[in-house]
Design a protein around this motif. Sequence first.
Motif, PDB file in Angstrom:
ATOM      1  N   PHE A 159     -26.359 -26.910 -24.316  1.00 26.12           N
ATOM      2  CA  PHE A 159     -27.575 -27.683 -24.095  1.00 26.12           C
ATOM      3  C   PHE A 159     -28.740 -26.742 -24.358  1.00 26.12           C
ATOM      4  O   PHE A 159     -28.573 -25.510 -24.370  1.00 26.12           O
ATOM      5  CB  PHE A 159     -27.642 -28.220 -22.659  1.00 26.12           C
ATOM      6  N   PRO A 160     -29.946 -27.250 -24.600  1.00 28.94           N
ATOM      7  CA  PRO A 160     -31.114 -26.376 -24.758  1.00 28.94           C
ATOM      8  C   PRO A 160     -31.292 -25.535 -23.496  1.00 28.94           C
ATOM      9  O   PRO A 160     -31.326 -26.071 -22.374  1.00 28.94           O
ATOM     10  CB  PRO A 160     -32.263 -27.367 -24.943  1.00 28.94           C
ATOM     11  N   PHE A 161     -31.423 -24.217 -23.679  1.00 32.24           N
ATOM     12  CA  PHE A 161     -31.372 -23.288 -22.550  1.00 32.24           C
ATOM     13  C   PHE A 161     -32.588 -22.372 -22.533  1.00 32.24           C
ATOM     14  O   PHE A 161     -33.017 -21.866 -23.565  1.00 32.24           O
ATOM     15  CB  PHE A 161     -30.097 -22.443 -22.642  1.00 32.24           C
ATOM     16  N   VAL A 162     -33.131 -22.160 -21.325  1.00 29.65           N
ATOM     17  CA  VAL A 162     -34.248 -21.244 -21.098  1.00 29.65           C
ATOM     18  C   VAL A 162     -33.870 -20.303 -19.970  1.00 29.65           C
ATOM     19  O   VAL A 162     -33.355 -20.739 -18.934  1.00 29.65           O
ATOM     20  CB  VAL A 162     -35.533 -22.007 -20.705  1.00 29.65           C
ATOM     21  N   SER A 163     -34.114 -19.014 -20.148  1.00 34.55           N
ATOM     22  CA  SER A 163     -33.957 -18.059 -19.055  1.00 34.55           C
ATOM     23  C   SER A 163     -35.343 -17.514 -18.709  1.00 34.55           C
ATOM     24  O   SER A 163     -35.996 -16.890 -19.544  1.00 34.55           O
ATOM     25  CB  SER A 163     -33.017 -16.915 -19.442  1.00 34.55           C
ATOM     26  N   VAL A 164     -35.798 -17.793 -17.495  1.00 33.38           N
ATOM     27  CA  VAL A 164     -37.106 -17.333 -17.037  1.00 33.38           C
ATOM     28  C   VAL A 164     -36.911 -15.993 -16.345  1.00 33.38           C
ATOM     29  O   VAL A 164     -36.352 -15.920 -15.243  1.00 33.38           O
ATOM     30  CB  VAL A 164     -37.757 -18.353 -16.092  1.00 33.38           C
ATOM     31  N   ARG A 165     -37.361 -14.933 -17.005  1.00 34.43           N
ATOM     32  CA  ARG A 165     -37.202 -13.574 -16.478  1.00 34.43           C
ATOM     33  C   ARG A 165     -38.413 -13.245 -15.608  1.00 34.43           C
ATOM     34  O   ARG A 165     -39.444 -12.804 -16.100  1.00 34.43           O
ATOM     35  CB  ARG A 165     -37.043 -12.592 -17.640  1.00 34.43           C
ATOM     36  N   THR A 166     -38.255 -13.510 -14.329  1.00 31.52           N
ATOM     37  CA  THR A 166     -39.393 -13.427 -13.431  1.00 31.52           C
ATOM     38  C   THR A 166     -39.672 -12.004 -12.963  1.00 31.52           C
ATOM     39  O   THR A 166     -38.749 -11.214 -12.736  1.00 31.52           O
ATOM     40  CB  THR A 166     -39.199 -14.352 -12.217  1.00 31.52           C
ATOM     41  N   ALA A 167     -40.959 -11.712 -12.825  1.00 34.52           N
ATOM     42  CA  ALA A 167     -41.394 -10.438 -12.265  1.00 34.52           C
ATOM     43  C   ALA A 167     -41.118 -10.421 -10.765  1.00 34.52           C
ATOM     44  O   ALA A 167     -40.606 -11.394 -10.193  1.00 34.52           O
ATOM     45  CB  ALA A 167     -42.888 -10.249 -12.541  1.00 34.52           C
ATOM     46  N   HIS A 168     -41.466  -9.312 -10.110  1.00 40.75           N
ATOM     47  CA  HIS A 168     -41.306  -9.218  -8.662  1.00 40.75           C
ATOM     48  C   HIS A 168     -42.192 -10.269  -7.997  1.00 40.75           C
ATOM     49  O   HIS A 168     -43.398 -10.311  -8.227  1.00 40.75           O
ATOM     50  CB  HIS A 168     -41.715  -7.830  -8.175  1.00 40.75           C
ATOM     51  N   GLU A 209     -46.153 -19.040  -5.572  1.00 48.77           N
ATOM     52  CA  GLU A 209     -46.564 -20.368  -6.023  1.00 48.77           C
ATOM     53  C   GLU A 209     -46.676 -20.427  -7.550  1.00 48.77           C
ATOM     54  O   GLU A 209     -46.405 -21.475  -8.154  1.00 48.77           O
ATOM     55  CB  GLU A 209     -47.893 -20.750  -5.378  1.00 48.77           C
ATOM     56  N   GLU A 210     -47.030 -19.298  -8.157  1.00 53.08           N
ATOM     57  CA  GLU A 210     -47.169 -19.274  -9.614  1.00 53.08           C
ATOM     58  C   GLU A 210     -45.817 -19.382 -10.303  1.00 53.08           C
ATOM     59  O   GLU A 210     -45.682 -20.093 -11.314  1.00 53.08           O
ATOM     60  CB  GLU A 210     -47.892 -18.001 -10.043  1.00 53.08           C
ATOM     61  N   ILE A 211     -44.796 -18.714  -9.774  1.00 52.75           N
ATOM     62  CA  ILE A 211     -43.489 -18.809 -10.418  1.00 52.75           C
ATOM     63  C   ILE A 211     -42.901 -20.210 -10.217  1.00 52.75           C
ATOM     64  O   ILE A 211     -42.248 -20.750 -11.112  1.00 52.75           O
ATOM     65  CB  ILE A 211     -42.512 -17.716  -9.916  1.00 52.75           C
ATOM     66  N   ALA A 212     -43.181 -20.846  -9.072  1.00 50.91           N
ATOM     67  CA  ALA A 212     -42.735 -22.226  -8.883  1.00 50.91           C
ATOM     68  C   ALA A 212     -43.411 -23.145  -9.892  1.00 50.91           C
ATOM     69  O   ALA A 212     -42.765 -24.028 -10.481  1.00 50.91           O
ATOM     70  CB  ALA A 212     -43.034 -22.682  -7.456  1.00 50.91           C
ATOM     71  N   GLU A 213     -44.699 -22.941 -10.116  1.00 45.92           N
ATOM     72  CA  GLU A 213     -45.422 -23.762 -11.082  1.00 45.92           C
ATOM     73  C   GLU A 213     -44.908 -23.512 -12.498  1.00 45.92           C
ATOM     74  O   GLU A 213     -44.769 -24.444 -13.299  1.00 45.92           O
ATOM     75  CB  GLU A 213     -46.912 -23.471 -11.009  1.00 45.92           C
ATOM     76  N   LEU A 214     -44.594 -22.254 -12.833  1.00 46.94           N
ATOM     77  CA  LEU A 214     -44.081 -21.970 -14.176  1.00 46.94           C
ATOM     78  C   LEU A 214     -42.720 -22.638 -14.396  1.00 46.94           C
ATOM     79  O   LEU A 214     -42.463 -23.199 -15.465  1.00 46.94           O
ATOM     80  CB  LEU A 214     -43.975 -20.462 -14.392  1.00 46.94           C
TER      81      LEU A 214
END
Length: 303
Positions: A159-168, A209-214
């Motif tokens: 399936f179309p896949f995205v990996s969000v590599r989040t900062a600390h 909150e920013e990573i949740a929004e992203l």
Amino acid sequence: MRKILVIGGSRYFGKTLVTRVRDAGHEVTVLNRGSSAAPTGVGRLVADRDDEDGLRAVLGSRDFDVVVDQVCYTPLQAAVARRVFAGRTGRYVMTSTMEVYDPATLPGPPAGGPVPVTEAALDPVRIPPAPQVRGLGPAHAYAEGKRRAEAVFLREPAFPFVSVRTAHVLGGGQEDFTGRLAHYAERIAAGAPVDVHEAPYATSFIHHEEIAELLHWAAGQRFTGPLNAASHGALDVTALCEAVGARLGRRPRYRVVGEGAAASPFSFDRAYAMDNSRAAALGFGFGRVADWLPGAIAEAAAG
């Protein structure tokens, strides 16, 4: 309205993500082991994601427009998810981590350097397949597990896949179960020294909150592949401590550790910052660490 499944979503920014998706008018369901109740207006499925037969049974005939996987830590978990959700979802977003770039654990030549790393610094598909991650300490196993989990999804796409590599991730006060920012607030408030490297490198951060929004934003987009997620403005550990000290009215004290010795969280003796330009070019507007950090420090100190 889209049907969105969040695997995990029971703590920290996962909870924020779930309520954001719900409040945006989508049909949202959480899937976890039942450790906590779902928010009002959110569906709930109870299953152990490692149990493939049990997961299939709980899902039944359900399908989803998007799956957001908050708790995929190993290639075995990724393999189960890939098989179970093939044909059930039109998009899969995995919450990964900047630790995948860690030059101390990345096979081959070190990734990064003094310039923040882009997504191209790591191609998980080139990592030799391995069913498990063994014989590594917790930090190394976490990074290696995330790398190999990404590879499972990317090697044979289902399936179309995205990996969000989040900062600390910082902020949220008591919701931040890691306690890393609270560590600094407590030590600096008490006048205790903070263990740092002699010449620490900057690292990247993002507000909870920013990573949740992203993640919410990424669920509704069409791009695929890895995506760095970091607020603008990398900081080294001393800059972070100075910000904490300024908020608390205390002057930080430091204790330099020797080469190879353990230091406090966010003190790194190697390059450790990410380039966020891909997400920005795709249309996500990041905030600045300098704008939200004082509030996050106040929350940590009050907790």
